[in-house]
Design a protein around this motif. Sequence first.
Motif, PDB file in Angstrom:
ATOM      1  N   GLY A 267       7.298   1.722  -7.978  1.00 12.96           N
ATOM      2  CA  GLY A 267       6.993   2.506  -6.789  1.00 12.96           C
ATOM      3  C   GLY A 267       6.041   3.664  -7.028  1.00 12.96           C
TER       4      GLY A 267
ATOM      5  N   VAL B 299      -2.104   2.926 -11.624  1.00 10.84           N
ATOM      6  CA  VAL B 299      -0.841   2.242 -11.894  1.00 10.84           C
ATOM      7  C   VAL B 299      -1.118   0.745 -11.907  1.00 10.84           C
TER       8      VAL B 299
ATOM      9  N   THR C 292       0.066  -3.424 -12.331  1.00 15.37           N
ATOM     10  CA  THR C 292       1.136  -4.282 -11.816  1.00 15.37           C
ATOM     11  C   THR C 292       2.128  -4.662 -12.906  1.00 15.37           C
TER      12      THR C 292
ATOM     13  N   THR D 257       2.627   5.560  -7.455  1.00 15.64           N
ATOM     14  CA  THR D 257       1.284   5.293  -6.952  1.00 15.64           C
ATOM     15  C   THR D 257       0.296   6.293  -7.550  1.00 15.64           C
ATOM     16  N   ALA D 258      -0.961   5.895  -7.604  1.00 14.08           N
ATOM     17  CA  ALA D 258      -2.016   6.775  -8.109  1.00 14.08           C
ATOM     18  C   ALA D 258      -2.115   8.019  -7.240  1.00 14.08           C
TER      19      ALA D 258
ATOM     20  N   THR E 180      -0.172  10.661  -7.667  1.00 10.75           N
ATOM     21  CA  THR E 180       1.143  11.289  -7.592  1.00 10.75           C
ATOM     22  C   THR E 180       1.396  12.161  -8.817  1.00 10.75           C
TER      23      THR E 180
END
Length: 115
Positions: free
Chosen positions: A20, A51, A53, A22-23, A25
């Motif tokens: 969860g 981020v 996968t 995310t870039a 953050t």
Amino acid sequence: MSVSFKGIREEYVTFQCASGLTAGTPVKLTGSGTVGACSAGERFMGVAAGVSTDGHALVQTAGYAELAYTGTPPAVGWTQLVCASGGVTADTAESGGEYLVLEVDTNSSKVGFML
């Protein structure tokens, strides 16, 4: 004449990350070699720049960063900041980290500072 602080002394480190994330953050250490998103009022150690996968995050740990701020605009100069919903906020409790704030854009609610 406009100036740019982007690229100054930027450093990045790859960590494992919580799902969860995310870039863009602000992040904190959540375990050995692992980062996750900060909760409101917490001190942050960097900003997720990307981020993947496969459960990894590229984290900016030094240099110039820009994030959204909430609440009262942070002061330019040495200012304490903590995590807030969607970015950072000025730390009135003085429990956050001290950062050199170089720019505050009140029109877009963004703050530029040195990590």
